[in-house]
Design a protein around this motif. Structure first.
Motif, short mmCIF file in Angstrom:
data_model
loop_
_atom_site.label_atom_id
_atom_site.label_comp_id
_atom_site.label_asym_id
_atom_site.label_seq_id
_atom_site.Cartn_x
_atom_site.Cartn_y
_atom_site.Cartn_z
N PRO A 206 0.83 -1.21 0.00
CA PRO A 206 0.00 0.00 0.00
C PRO A 206 0.86 1.25 0.00
O PRO A 206 1.91 1.28 0.63
CB PRO A 206 -0.78 -0.12 1.31
CG PRO A 206 0.06 -0.98 2.18
CD PRO A 206 0.80 -1.93 1.28
N GLU B 106 -7.77 2.66 5.21
CA GLU B 106 -7.91 2.97 3.79
C GLU B 106 -7.23 1.90 2.94
O GLU B 106 -7.78 1.45 1.93
CB GLU B 106 -7.31 4.34 3.48
CG GLU B 106 -8.14 5.51 3.98
CD GLU B 106 -7.38 6.84 3.99
OE1 GLU B 106 -8.02 7.87 4.21
OE2 GLU B 106 -6.13 6.84 3.83
N PHE C 178 -8.93 -0.59 0.11
CA PHE C 178 -8.50 -0.69 -1.28
C PHE C 178 -7.83 -2.04 -1.59
O PHE C 178 -7.16 -2.18 -2.61
CB PHE C 178 -7.55 0.46 -1.63
CG PHE C 178 -8.27 1.77 -1.84
CD1 PHE C 178 -9.01 1.99 -2.99
CD2 PHE C 178 -8.23 2.77 -0.88
CE1 PHE C 178 -9.67 3.18 -3.19
CE2 PHE C 178 -8.90 3.98 -1.07
CZ PHE C 178 -9.63 4.18 -2.23
N TYR D 57 -5.34 -3.64 -0.21
CA TYR D 57 -3.89 -3.81 -0.03
C TYR D 57 -3.63 -4.70 1.17
O TYR D 57 -4.35 -4.63 2.17
CB TYR D 57 -3.22 -2.45 0.22
CG TYR D 57 -3.11 -1.58 -1.01
CD1 TYR D 57 -2.16 -1.85 -2.00
CD2 TYR D 57 -3.94 -0.48 -1.18
CE1 TYR D 57 -2.04 -1.05 -3.11
CE2 TYR D 57 -3.82 0.33 -2.30
CZ TYR D 57 -2.88 0.05 -3.26
OH TYR D 57 -2.76 0.84 -4.36
N ARG E 196 -2.61 -7.82 -5.32
CA ARG E 196 -3.95 -7.23 -5.15
C ARG E 196 -4.94 -7.89 -6.11
O ARG E 196 -5.57 -7.21 -6.91
CB ARG E 196 -3.83 -5.74 -5.43
CG ARG E 196 -4.43 -4.87 -4.39
CD ARG E 196 -4.01 -3.45 -4.61
NE ARG E 196 -5.15 -2.55 -4.50
CZ ARG E 196 -5.45 -1.61 -5.37
NH1 ARG E 196 -4.71 -1.44 -6.45
NH2 ARG E 196 -6.48 -0.83 -5.18
N ARG F 183 -18.39 4.65 -13.35
CA ARG F 183 -17.13 4.07 -12.86
C ARG F 183 -16.88 2.73 -13.56
O ARG F 183 -17.82 2.02 -13.94
CB ARG F 183 -17.19 3.86 -11.34
CG ARG F 183 -17.49 5.11 -10.56
CD ARG F 183 -16.40 6.15 -10.63
NE ARG F 183 -15.21 5.76 -9.89
CZ ARG F 183 -14.09 6.49 -9.83
NH1 ARG F 183 -14.03 7.64 -10.49
NH2 ARG F 183 -13.05 6.07 -9.14
N GLU G 55 -11.01 -2.17 -5.79
CA GLU G 55 -11.26 -0.72 -5.86
C GLU G 55 -12.76 -0.55 -5.62
O GLU G 55 -13.56 -0.59 -6.56
CB GLU G 55 -10.86 -0.17 -7.24
CG GLU G 55 -9.38 0.03 -7.43
CD GLU G 55 -8.81 1.26 -6.72
OE1 GLU G 55 -9.54 2.25 -6.55
OE2 GLU G 55 -7.63 1.20 -6.33
N GLY H 175 -14.51 1.69 -7.82
CA GLY H 175 -14.19 1.55 -9.23
C GLY H 175 -13.10 2.51 -9.67
O GLY H 175 -12.58 3.30 -8.88
N GLU I 197 -7.72 3.55 -17.10
CA GLU I 197 -7.15 3.35 -15.76
C GLU I 197 -7.22 1.88 -15.36
O GLU I 197 -6.29 1.34 -14.78
CB GLU I 197 -7.85 4.24 -14.70
CG GLU I 197 -7.06 4.19 -13.38
CD GLU I 197 -7.71 4.92 -12.20
OE1 GLU I 197 -8.78 5.51 -12.35
OE2 GLU I 197 -7.11 4.84 -11.10
N ALA J 233 -4.39 0.12 -17.15
CA ALA J 233 -3.07 0.44 -16.60
C ALA J 233 -2.84 -0.32 -15.30
O ALA J 233 -1.75 -0.87 -15.06
CB ALA J 233 -2.95 1.94 -16.37
N HIS J 234 -3.86 -0.39 -14.48
CA HIS J 234 -3.71 -1.11 -13.21
C HIS J 234 -3.55 -2.61 -13.44
O HIS J 234 -2.78 -3.27 -12.74
CB HIS J 234 -4.93 -0.85 -12.31
CG HIS J 234 -4.79 0.42 -11.53
ND1 HIS J 234 -4.04 0.52 -10.38
CD2 HIS J 234 -5.28 1.65 -11.76
CE1 HIS J 234 -4.10 1.77 -9.94
NE2 HIS J 234 -4.83 2.47 -10.76
#
Lengths: 350, 239
Positions: A70, A78, A82, A84, A90, A123, A133, A136, A142, A145-146
């Motif tokens: 993270p 947080e 997400f 992490y 992930r 989203r 996520e 979203g 995006e 890319a992730h």
């Protein structure tokens, strides 16, 4: 000549000596494990229950692989939200061996799923790990890319791990009718839209699960010949079934098949162990006392009990137990099931 | 003559100096009171609103006396400078290890952080300022937020970060704040287009002080004051 073939067997082979005459907490010799685990790079994945293995490895100061750490700017809460630190990468919950096989193929064989970006409002979600996520992503670019980054990290993990711990959770899943891609959640639960012509229900059977898992072991060993495996089966019942069976019957079917596959893989492959977390929680000695009132989620005491068996024969010399780890500080009354997309099926139904 | 109060972080100091030295053409339009303070005071602070004043107390800057500020509620316009100051975001050491998705190909060794993660971080840091602004908006005749300069042209070199990463981090920060302001019905006096290019403040509009990474020049401050007072700001031809 022996009077009969059981005459010289150890105490652990006899119900009366290993179970009936002992308190549940004194049951021993359930798992031999890898005694040198404390020196090995361990990665985890799987169904919800697998989250505890990673947390406990960290807690005991073992070299747990966190390939997607993270960002330090996030609070523990947080980061957890997400996705992490839940598993070594992930990827969210990998409930089925089919999902795991797809991931391995994406990483090593260029598998390119067709329908893997789902929408909810404006989203975008990675349908192969929609829970990581929770709100979203901002765009399809995006998401892509992730995923590129995620796959690079998963690849590195498989190439460099010493031990891969995988918890099998479900046989039931929803798949794409276009290319067979299996998803961790049904379309429409977290994101996406359920269309009967686009998605089909599948209840994986023993031969498919055995084939998927064997394939994964083989594929990882192609790039990492010394890799070892620990398989477990989640003791958490199905939140819901899409079969015509009662959910209790469906649960018994799923867990029985998974348990049989895990056991056979451990018998058939070198350096593949079966860790009986399933038996520790569901077995008669504990009279289902480790379940929370919903009889589905496992209480923290049950998780702790399971983990004492996991670490019993491991030499922890040199391991530096963390006293302020995220896992330890968390209020974990629900045993960590906050990351269980499957449970959302139940919530939707209420 | 309009009565205006501009308060907040150190950018207010830049505005005050510009007003005094180069703002003669504006001074017949308004009477402005400036209250400038260290930006760190606005990270954690308390406030209360009474019949006459907005009272602010902050003790969040180590080694400095607490900030005690009373602002009369009857100014015609109150301007707050702080929430759009993005320097703590784009200068953060996190960007040496993490990048945003759009920079992932340019930074193959960085971990990739989602925009949502970044937004969660920024929102948390700004939470007390958001609550504060809500209260002020409903307590005064007119309330707007001041936008400080985009990252100065020298920032990427100075902090050994790529230009794209600095710009992306800055946009992330400002994006969170602008979205919140829009949802809350609060206007902002935004940086004029001619003061920046490709996400960075041009040299003319950046302070000449070499070691200063974030304040605007007199030209920037005058342009912003002109915008605030409804005078059409014009690009500077020469410094």
């Amino acid at each position: 000549l022996k009077k009969h073939p059981y005459i010289d067997l150890p105490e652990r082979s006899f119900w009366s000596k290993a179970i009936a005459s002992r308190h549940a907490t004194e049951i021993a010799d359930l798992f031999q494990g890898y005694s040198d685990l404390a020196k090995l790079r361990v990665a985890t994945a799987g169904s919800c229950f697998a989250q505890h293995i990673g947390r406990n490895l960290i807690k005991r100061g073992l070299p747990y692989m966190d390939m997607e750490p993270p960002p330090a700017i996030l609070t523990a809460g947080e980061a957890d939200r997400f996705g992490y630190g839940v598993y070594s990468c992930r990827y969210g919950n990998i409930y089925t061996t089919r999902q795991l096989r797809q991931l391995v193929d994406e990483v090593f064989s260029g598998r390119n799923p067709v329908d893997w970006i789902w929408q909810k409002g404006n989203r975008c979600f990675d349908a192969l790990r929609p829970g990581v996520e929770p709100d979203g992503f901002s765009s399809e670019d995006e998401v892509r890319a992730h995923r590129r980054y995620h796959l690079a990290r998963v690849k590195l993990m498989f190439e460099t791990l010493d031990v891969f711990v995988f918890t099998m959770g479900l046989t039931e899943c929803w798949t794409s009718t276009t290319d067979g891609t299996a998803y961790p959640t049904a379309p429409g639960v977290i994101a996406g839209t359920f269309r009967p012509e686009s998605y089909a229900f599948a209840n994986l059977r023993y031969p498919e699960i055995y084939e998927d898992a064997s394939y994964v072991i083989g594929k990882i060993r192609e790039v990492n010949p010394k890799s070892r495996f620990i398989l477990t089966v989640s003791p958490v019942p199905l939140a819901a079934t899409a079969t015509d069976n009662h959910v209790l019957v469906a649960t018994t079917y799923s867990k029985s098949v998974l348990r049989a596959v895990a056991g056979d893989l451990a018998d058939d492959f070198d350096n593949v162990l079966y860790f009986p977390s399933y038996e520790v929680i569901t077995g008669q000695p504990n009279r289902h006392a480790f379940y929370l009132p919903d009889m589905r989620n496992v209480a923290q005491a049950g998780v702790d009990h399971v983990m004492t068996h996991f670490f019993k024969n491991i030499d922890l010399t040199g391991a530096r137990a963390t006293t302020a780890s995220k896992a330890e500080n968390d209020d974990d009354d629900e045993g960590g099931y906050e990351h269980c997309e499957e449970a959302l099926l139940d919530r939707e139904a209420v | 003559v309009k009565s205006i109060c501009i308060f907040g972080d150190s950018h207010v100091g830049s505005l005050r100096r510009a007003w005094r030295r180069h703002g003669a053409h504006l001074q017949e339009l308004a009477s402005i009171d400036f209250f400038s303070s260290h930006g760190a005071y606005w990270g954690r602070f308390e406030h209360s609103v009474s019949d006459d004043v907005i009272r602010i107390h902050s003790n969040s800057v180590k080694g400095r006396s607490p900030l005690e500020l009373d602002i009369r509620r009857n100014y015609d316009l109150i301007v707050f400078s702080s929430p759009l100051h993005s320097s703590p975001t784009f200068r953060h050491r996190i960007w040496h290890k993490y990048c945003l998705p759009e920079q992932s190909e340019e930074h193959p060794k960085h971990h990739v952080m989602s925009y949502a993660s970044g937004e969660a971080w920024i929102t948390r840091r700004l939470q007390s300022r958001f609550s504060f602004m809500q209260d002020i908006k409903s307590s005064v005749p007119q309330f707007v937020v001041f936008e400080p300069p985009k990252p100065l042209f020298r920032v990427p070199t100075r902090y050994q970060l790529s230009r794209s990463l600095v710009v992306a981090a800055d946009e992330l920060h400002r994006g969170v704040v602008f979205k919140w302001l829009h949802q809350s019905g609060i206007d902002a006096i935004t940086a004029p287009e001619f003061t920046h290019q490709d996400g960075l403040t041009l040299e003319n509009y950046s302070t000449a002080t070499e070691g200063d990474p974030h304040h605007g020049s007199f030209l920037y401050s005058i342009a912003m004051l002109e915008k605030l007072l409804g005078v059409q700001p014009k690009p500077a031809i020469a410094v």
